[in-house]
Design a protein around this motif. Structure first.
Motif, mmCIF file in Angstrom:
data_model
loop_
_atom_site.group_PDB
_atom_site.id
_atom_site.type_symbol
_atom_site.label_atom_id
_atom_site.label_comp_id
_atom_site.label_asym_id
_atom_site.label_seq_id
_atom_site.Cartn_x
_atom_site.Cartn_y
_atom_site.Cartn_z
ATOM 1 N N THR A 1 30.323 -29.174 -91.845
ATOM 2 C CA THR A 1 31.637 -28.095 -92.228
ATOM 3 C C THR A 1 31.150 -26.670 -92.129
ATOM 4 O O THR A 1 29.842 -26.405 -92.027
ATOM 5 N N LEU A 2 31.854 -25.792 -92.268
ATOM 6 C CA LEU A 2 31.800 -24.474 -91.971
ATOM 7 C C LEU A 2 32.337 -23.733 -93.000
ATOM 8 O O LEU A 2 33.519 -23.907 -93.171
ATOM 9 N N GLU A 3 31.866 -22.832 -93.739
ATOM 10 C CA GLU A 3 32.473 -22.006 -94.707
ATOM 11 C C GLU A 3 32.092 -20.581 -94.377
ATOM 12 O O GLU A 3 30.991 -20.221 -94.189
ATOM 13 N N ALA A 4 33.201 -19.605 -94.534
ATOM 14 C CA ALA A 4 33.023 -18.390 -94.042
ATOM 15 C C ALA A 4 33.811 -17.538 -95.066
ATOM 16 O O ALA A 4 34.883 -17.658 -95.397
ATOM 17 N N GLY A 5 33.317 -16.480 -95.508
ATOM 18 C CA GLY A 5 33.882 -15.595 -96.334
ATOM 19 C C GLY A 5 33.267 -14.654 -97.388
ATOM 20 O O GLY A 5 31.841 -14.670 -97.162
ATOM 21 N N GLY A 6 33.741 -13.987 -98.316
ATOM 22 C CA GLY A 6 33.011 -13.184 -99.379
ATOM 23 C C GLY A 6 33.836 -12.051 -99.657
ATOM 24 O O GLY A 6 34.295 -11.523 -98.724
ATOM 25 N N GLY A 7 33.619 -11.508 -100.716
ATOM 26 C CA GLY A 7 34.073 -10.345 -101.165
ATOM 27 C C GLY A 7 33.137 -8.935 -101.102
ATOM 28 O O GLY A 7 33.176 -8.116 -100.054
ATOM 29 N N ASP A 8 31.918 -9.146 -101.664
ATOM 30 C CA ASP A 8 30.937 -8.147 -101.757
ATOM 31 C C ASP A 8 29.710 -8.966 -100.614
ATOM 32 O O ASP A 8 29.083 -9.843 -100.902
ATOM 33 N N GLY A 9 29.997 -8.439 -99.292
ATOM 34 C CA GLY A 9 29.008 -9.077 -98.325
ATOM 35 C C GLY A 9 29.855 -10.112 -97.822
ATOM 36 O O GLY A 9 30.844 -10.566 -97.909
ATOM 37 N N PHE A 10 29.247 -10.875 -96.493
ATOM 38 C CA PHE A 10 29.798 -11.836 -95.990
ATOM 39 C C PHE A 10 28.765 -12.946 -95.947
ATOM 40 O O PHE A 10 27.581 -12.867 -95.827
ATOM 41 N N VAL A 11 29.215 -14.199 -96.242
ATOM 42 C CA VAL A 11 28.491 -15.412 -96.178
ATOM 43 C C VAL A 11 28.907 -16.397 -95.138
ATOM 44 O O VAL A 11 30.281 -16.730 -95.144
ATOM 45 N N LEU A 12 27.988 -16.721 -94.316
ATOM 46 C CA LEU A 12 28.415 -17.827 -93.318
ATOM 47 C C LEU A 12 27.407 -19.057 -93.586
ATOM 48 O O LEU A 12 26.085 -19.022 -93.603
ATOM 49 N N ARG A 13 28.271 -20.392 -93.978
ATOM 50 C CA ARG A 13 27.383 -21.490 -94.256
ATOM 51 C C ARG A 13 27.735 -22.547 -93.617
ATOM 52 O O ARG A 13 28.834 -22.930 -93.617
ATOM 53 N N VAL A 14 26.922 -23.122 -92.892
ATOM 54 C CA VAL A 14 27.097 -24.393 -91.920
ATOM 55 C C VAL A 14 26.356 -25.519 -92.438
ATOM 56 O O VAL A 14 25.199 -25.422 -92.839
ATOM 57 N N THR A 15 26.885 -26.462 -92.688
ATOM 58 C CA THR A 15 26.257 -27.762 -93.284
ATOM 59 C C THR A 15 26.766 -29.012 -92.283
ATOM 60 O O THR A 15 27.718 -29.260 -91.923
ATOM 61 N N LEU A 16 25.621 -29.654 -91.828
ATOM 62 C CA LEU A 16 25.443 -30.630 -90.784
ATOM 63 C C LEU A 16 25.073 -31.851 -91.383
ATOM 64 O O LEU A 16 24.077 -31.546 -92.195
ATOM 65 N N PRO A 17 25.611 -33.109 -91.034
ATOM 66 C CA PRO A 17 24.998 -34.339 -91.712
ATOM 67 C C PRO A 17 23.689 -34.659 -91.354
ATOM 68 O O PRO A 17 23.145 -34.284 -90.246
#
Length: 349
Positions: A333-349
């Motif tokens: 899964t990939l999550e990206a976003g954020g208000g103050d700053g930006f966060v990119l989170r990648v989760t692999l099995p």
């Protein structure tokens, strides 16, 4: 559409089966001869029309010709000459060519039963009845099955060609996505270093020269990466991308904190996480205007966080969309976003 299997010309020689009735007419065994001769001619014309119209896709007209053929054949079969029953297989061959689906099997059953009744009424023996009905039933059945088989083969060939075209299109998309990721990151690095050269040139020529040398090195590396992409290689691996990220962030004046666990991911996950680091750092340098950036890797969970301007309307650009497709393909899964700053989170099995 390309047609596979026998064409219409393969069915015309079967008209030679009409030789016994024609022989009876020539030798004068049939009286009155004129109606019988007209019947044979009409039968031959309708048979040719059935085959010709069917192979030209005019199914409705072919069905009308088939109906006329069946009427003529049963009128002929009620005549006094027993040899005329040789014409029966021709009508079922026409049925097999004209009709499709279950209707042909139903009609063949009805015609076989009707032929048996007509022959029995005319006084034919069981041997003749068995031979004629067997030829009648199997003639149409074999033709129908063979034509259906070649139709399926044609569909399978067209499906295989379509799948090949789709595979080529997907590969082109994959390559364009990879090329975007490679050149987007590299060009961003070169832009950052060029800006550093511009700032340093008036007051520190030696430092500016070092940055210019870095630009040359990055350009050479970009050529190598593009060649590798053309050859089918994907990414440089996580360790190389993390080292590159530290350098790029430092050159951009962004304080970098990198925390990586000792667990080594599998080769495929390692390559994909490397791509994620590359894409995430590229976005930080190009879009965030951040002062700090944290890169954390715990097992196969990667997080890139900055204190920049946050997610804008175009947060998910082409690079992140391509990265998302790769992550999902690997079951992550990939999550990206954020208000103050930006966060990119990648989760692999």
């Amino acid at each position: 559409m390309r047609r596979q299997g026998p064409g219409e010309l393969a069915f015309y020689p079967w008209l030679l089966i009409a030789y016994p009735p024609i022989s009876d007419l020539v030798e004068g065994h049939v009286r009155p001869a004129l109606p019988a001769a007209l019947g044979v001619v009409g039968f031959a014309v309708l048979y040719v029309l059935c085959i010709r119209l069917s192979f030209r896709g005019r199914r409705r007209a072919a069905a009308v010709a088939l109906a006329g053929l069946l009427v003529v054949i049963f009128l002929l079969l009620t005549g006094p000459a027993q040899n005329w029953f040789y014409l029966a297989p021709l009508m079922t061959i026409a049925c097999g060519v004209v009709l499709r689906g279950r209707s042909v099997y139903l009609l063949l059953t009805v015609l076989t039963l009707a032929l048996t009744a007509v022959m029995w009424h005319s006084g034919a023996g069981w041997a003749s009845i068995s031979l004629a009905t067997w030829g009648t039933a199997t003639g149409g059945l074999v033709v129908s099955v063979v034509l259906k088989l070649f139709s399926v083969i044609t569909e399978l060939q067209e499906t295989r060609e379509e799948l090949a075209r789709v595979a080529v299109a997907e590969e082109r998309l994959r390559f364009s996505r990879d090329l975007h990721d490679l050149l987007g990151h590299t060009l961003s690095v070169m832009v950052v270093k060029a800006e550093a050269v511009r700032r340093l040139a008036p007051r520190d020529a030696e430092a500016a020269a070092r940055q210019a040398a870095d630009i040359e090195a990055v350009g050479r590396k970009a050529l190598t990466e593009v060649r590798a992409a053309v050859s089918g290689y994907r990414g440089r691996g996580l360790a190389a991308e993390l080292a590159s990220a530290r350098t790029v962030l430092a050159d951009a004046g962004i304080a970098a904190t990198v925390t990586v666990s000792e667990d080594r991911p599998a080769p495929e996950a390692d390559a994909l996480l490397g791509w994620a680091v590359r894409e995430g750092v590229t976005n930080v340098v190009r879009h965030s205007a951040a002062r700090t950036c944290e890169i954390t890797l715990e097992g196969t969970v990667l997080e890139i966080r900055d204190d920049g301007r946050g997610a804008g309307p175009g947060a998910l650009g082409n690079g992140l969309r391509g990265l998302t497709e790769r992550v999902v393909a690997l079951g992550g899964t990939l999550e990206a976003g954020g208000g103050d700053g930006f966060v990119l989170r990648v989760t692999l099995p």
